[in-house]
Each structure stands twice: as structure tokens, then as C-alpha cells.
Design a protein around this motif. Structure first.
Motif, PDB file in Angstrom:
ATOM      1  N   LYS A  47       0.849  -1.188   0.000  1.00 44.54           N
ATOM      2  CA  LYS A  47       0.000   0.000   0.000  1.00 44.54           C
ATOM      3  C   LYS A  47       0.891   1.247   0.000  1.00 44.54           C
ATOM      4  N   ARG A  48       0.309   2.343  -0.453  1.00 40.82           N
ATOM      5  CA  ARG A  48       0.993   3.635  -0.443  1.00 40.82           C
ATOM      6  C   ARG A  48       0.255   4.558   0.535  1.00 40.82           C
ATOM      7  N   ALA A  49       1.014   5.326   1.300  1.00 41.60           N
ATOM      8  CA  ALA A  49       0.396   6.263   2.241  1.00 41.60           C
ATOM      9  C   ALA A  49       1.266   7.500   2.381  1.00 41.60           C
ATOM     10  N   GLN A  50       0.639   8.612   2.740  1.00 41.24           N
ATOM     11  CA  GLN A  50       1.350   9.845   3.057  1.00 41.24           C
ATOM     12  C   GLN A  50       1.262  10.108   4.550  1.00 41.24           C
ATOM     13  N   LEU A  51       2.388  10.500   5.123  1.00 43.78           N
ATOM     14  CA  LEU A  51       2.465  10.797   6.550  1.00 43.78           C
ATOM     15  C   LEU A  51       2.887  12.251   6.703  1.00 43.78           C
ATOM     16  N   TRP A  52       2.075  13.032   7.427  1.00 41.42           N
ATOM     17  CA  TRP A  52       2.323  14.468   7.540  1.00 41.42           C
ATOM     18  C   TRP A  52       3.128  14.784   8.799  1.00 41.42           C
ATOM     19  N   MET A  53       4.263  15.431   8.608  1.00 45.23           N
ATOM     20  CA  MET A  53       5.084  15.925   9.713  1.00 45.23           C
ATOM     21  C   MET A  53       4.703  17.387   9.900  1.00 45.23           C
TER      22      MET A  53
ATOM     23  N   ILE B 195      10.511   4.496   1.693  1.00 51.15           N
ATOM     24  CA  ILE B 195      10.070   5.740   2.299  1.00 51.15           C
ATOM     25  C   ILE B 195      10.787   6.867   1.575  1.00 51.15           C
ATOM     26  N   GLN B 196      10.025   7.897   1.179  1.00 49.94           N
ATOM     27  CA  GLN B 196      10.593   8.995   0.411  1.00 49.94           C
ATOM     28  C   GLN B 196      10.192  10.340   0.996  1.00 49.94           C
ATOM     29  N   LEU B 197      11.106  11.282   0.848  1.00 52.80           N
ATOM     30  CA  LEU B 197      10.869  12.673   1.192  1.00 52.80           C
ATOM     31  C   LEU B 197      11.301  13.499  -0.004  1.00 52.80           C
ATOM     32  N   ASN B 198      10.354  14.254  -0.582  1.00 55.17           N
ATOM     33  CA  ASN B 198      10.631  15.026  -1.805  1.00 55.17           C
ATOM     34  C   ASN B 198      11.198  14.131  -2.901  1.00 55.17           C
ATOM     35  N   SER B 199      10.585  12.946  -3.064  1.00 56.38           N
ATOM     36  CA  SER B 199      10.923  11.977  -4.120  1.00 56.38           C
ATOM     37  C   SER B 199      12.304  11.349  -3.962  1.00 56.38           C
ATOM     38  N   VAL B 200      12.924  11.493  -2.801  1.00 54.81           N
ATOM     39  CA  VAL B 200      14.226  10.887  -2.535  1.00 54.81           C
ATOM     40  C   VAL B 200      14.056   9.839  -1.439  1.00 54.81           C
TER      41      VAL B 200
ATOM     42  N   GLN C 235      21.755  13.532   4.377  1.00 58.65           N
ATOM     43  CA  GLN C 235      20.366  13.429   3.974  1.00 58.65           C
ATOM     44  C   GLN C 235      19.573  12.806   5.114  1.00 58.65           C
ATOM     45  N   TYR C 236      18.266  12.853   4.973  1.00 61.93           N
ATOM     46  CA  TYR C 236      17.404  12.350   6.039  1.00 61.93           C
ATOM     47  C   TYR C 236      17.580  10.839   6.221  1.00 61.93           C
ATOM     48  N   VAL C 237      17.490  10.406   7.461  1.00 62.35           N
ATOM     49  CA  VAL C 237      17.523   8.987   7.794  1.00 62.35           C
ATOM     50  C   VAL C 237      16.316   8.685   8.673  1.00 62.35           C
ATOM     51  N   TYR C 238      15.992   7.410   8.803  1.00 64.54           N
ATOM     52  CA  TYR C 238      14.836   7.028   9.620  1.00 64.54           C
ATOM     53  C   TYR C 238      15.114   5.712  10.329  1.00 64.54           C
ATOM     54  N   THR C 239      14.343   5.485  11.357  1.00 57.97           N
ATOM     55  CA  THR C 239      14.294   4.182  12.005  1.00 57.97           C
ATOM     56  C   THR C 239      12.855   3.948  12.443  1.00 57.97           C
ATOM     57  N   ILE C 240      12.556   2.752  12.927  1.00 64.40           N
ATOM     58  CA  ILE C 240      11.211   2.420  13.386  1.00 64.40           C
ATOM     59  C   ILE C 240      11.286   2.071  14.861  1.00 64.40           C
ATOM     60  N   ILE C 241      10.508   2.772  15.669  1.00 61.51           N
ATOM     61  CA  ILE C 241      10.414   2.534  17.099  1.00 61.51           C
ATOM     62  C   ILE C 241       8.962   2.196  17.418  1.00 61.51           C
ATOM     63  N   ALA C 242       8.736   0.949  17.848  1.00 63.60           N
ATOM     64  CA  ALA C 242       7.375   0.483  18.133  1.00 63.60           C
ATOM     65  C   ALA C 242       6.500   0.716  16.899  1.00 63.60           C
ATOM     66  N   ASP C 243       5.453   1.529  17.019  1.00 61.82           N
ATOM     67  CA  ASP C 243       4.559   1.770  15.883  1.00 61.82           C
ATOM     68  C   ASP C 243       4.737   3.163  15.307  1.00 61.82           C
ATOM     69  N   GLN C 244       5.969   3.698  15.413  1.00 65.81           N
ATOM     70  CA  GLN C 244       6.240   5.033  14.893  1.00 65.81           C
ATOM     71  C   GLN C 244       7.512   5.049  14.055  1.00 65.81           C
ATOM     72  N   LEU C 245       7.508   5.960  13.061  1.00 63.07           N
ATOM     73  CA  LEU C 245       8.721   6.288  12.318  1.00 63.07           C
ATOM     74  C   LEU C 245       9.421   7.434  13.025  1.00 63.07           C
TER      75      LEU C 245
ATOM     76  N   ASN D 251       9.159  19.231   8.582  1.00 61.58           N
ATOM     77  CA  ASN D 251       7.713  19.438   8.499  1.00 61.58           C
ATOM     78  C   ASN D 251       7.188  19.063   7.113  1.00 61.58           C
ATOM     79  N   GLU D 252       7.999  18.318   6.362  1.00 66.20           N
ATOM     80  CA  GLU D 252       7.610  17.865   5.024  1.00 66.20           C
ATOM     81  C   GLU D 252       6.713  16.628   5.126  1.00 66.20           C
ATOM     82  N   THR D 253       6.047  16.305   4.020  1.00 66.91           N
ATOM     83  CA  THR D 253       5.197  15.118   3.952  1.00 66.91           C
ATOM     84  C   THR D 253       6.010  13.919   3.474  1.00 66.91           C
ATOM     85  N   LEU D 254       5.939  12.852   4.236  1.00 65.78           N
ATOM     86  CA  LEU D 254       6.605  11.609   3.851  1.00 65.78           C
ATOM     87  C   LEU D 254       5.651  10.756   3.024  1.00 65.78           C
ATOM     88  N   GLU D 255       6.217  10.031   2.074  1.00 64.33           N
ATOM     89  CA  GLU D 255       5.428   9.061   1.314  1.00 64.33           C
ATOM     90  C   GLU D 255       6.052   7.692   1.510  1.00 64.33           C
TER      91      GLU D 255
END
Length: 200
Positions: free
Chosen positions: A47-53, A73-78, A101-111, A118-122
Motif C-alpha cells: 500500500k501507499r500512504a502519506q504521513l504528515w510531519m 520511504i521517500q521525502l521530496n521523491s528521494v 540526507q534524512y535517515v529514519y528508524t522504526i520505534i514500536a509503531d512510529q517512524l 515538516n515535510e510530507t513523507l510518502e
């Protein structure tokens, strides 16, 4: 196939039409769905979803309710790089060394995203298999891969009645069906940027 057709087929193959087995069928289905979710990450689950920061200093955002694994996971198509939770803690402890550049990890049920944005993640993620019930009596597995349910149910039925030999036979059929689904997915999977992992 729908819920009742799958249950009837499995019980018919098992020839175990007693009240004890019938009373456990819904529980057996839950076990099968858990096994399927653990074993499969295929295109039908994507599935595809957008997540708003929403805030400039926001680092965390909740994952979708049916999240069962991340593909991209992408931010501004990257595409963002994954880091382990321990690596993320190192970055936060040493904020002078902001990554390029931006990095991410997953903690419990959150990115968790760093640096904050404050950008939108896809995201493209794998969704849990919808539970099959008498009310919601079909899903993509029951409609396209019903043998996964039937063979999985037979494994649970024979485990319940303590018939190990029959259970092993149906477990082999179940694993063969899983392998066939994975092989078909490998052949037809869409192309895309693979997930990148930052060492550390």
C-alpha cells in the motif's frame, strides 16, 4: 472462495467434523493469518500512504494501523536511508554531525526521522492480511490463494487432534504453496529503488 467455503473444504479434507474442531476454526484461522503475515511480503500486500510531519521540530510520526513492514520511504521523491535505533541515538547525541540526507528508524509503531522536518513523507508498506471472518468473509488471500488458508487450517486441525503424521503432510503442502506464491511474486514484482541501510 469465502470464509464458509474455505472452512467447509478444510473440514471436509480432514474428516474431523466434531464439535471441538468446529468451535476452534476461527482461532485456527487467526493462527494461519499470523503465519501468512510472518512468511509473506508480496505485492498484494503493498500500500501507499502519506504521513504528515506537521511541526518543524517533529521527529516522530505514527505508522498506518495495518502496517506490517516497510518497502520504501521517500521525502521530496528521494528515498531515505534506514539506520538502526542505536545508530539513531548516536546521531541524536552528536547533533553537530548532521547526516547529509534524512535517515529514519522504526520505534514500536512510529517512524523516527532525523533531522526533524515538516515535510510530507510518502511510504510504500506491507499491510497486514485482513482478518477473514463470517462478516468480512473474503480478502485477497481467500480470493486468489485459497489453498494457503485450506492447507494452513488442516495443519492446525491435525495439530489440535494430535495427529502428527497428517499434520506433517499438510504442513508440507502449506510450505509448497507459500514457496509458489513467493516465486510468482519474484517473477512479477515491480522494479524500484531497494531499501538502503546505513552501517552502524
Amino acid at each position: 472462495m469465502n470464509y464458509q467455503q474455505i472452512v467447509d473444504t478444510a473440514v471436509g479434507y480432514s474428516d474431523k467434523q466434531d464439535a471441538g474442531v468446529n468451535s476452534m476454526l476461527s482461532s485456527f484461522l487467526l493462527v494461519v493469518e499470523q503465519r501468512l503475515g510472518d512468511a509473506l511480503k508480496v505485492r498484494e500486500m503493498a500500500k501507499r500512504a502519506q504521513l504528515w510531519m506537521s511541526d518543524n521540530d517533529q521527529q516522530y510520526v505514527g505508522l498506518p494501523y495495518d502496517f506490517d513492514g516497510l518497502r520504501d520511504i521517500q521525502l521530496n521523491s528521494v528515498s531515505l536511508d534506514y539506520v538502526s535505533p542505536s545508530k539513531m541515538n548516536e546521531l541524536l547525541d552528536n547533533q553537530a554531525a548532521i547526516p547529509s540526507q534524512y535517515v529514519y528508524t522504526i520505534i514500536a509503531d512510529q517512524l523516527q526521522i532525523y533531522p526533524a522536518t515538516n515535510e510530507t513523507l510518502e511510504i510504500i508498506y506491507y499491510a497486514r492480511i485482513p482478518q477473514l471472518t463470517t462478516l468480512e468473509d473474503t480478502n485477497w488471500v481467500s480470493q486468489t490463494k485459497p489453498n494457503l488458508y485450506i492447507f494452513g487450517l488442516l495443519v492446525e486441525i491435525f495439530s489440535y487432534v494430535q495427529d502428527g503424521q497428517a499434520g506433517q503432510i499438510w504442513e508440507q503442502r502449506f510450505q509448497q504453496e507459500l514457496a509458489a506464491v513467493r516465486t510468482n511474486d519474484d517473477v512479477t514484482r515491480w522494479s524500484g529503488t531497494p531499501m538502503r541501510i546505513v552501517n552502524g
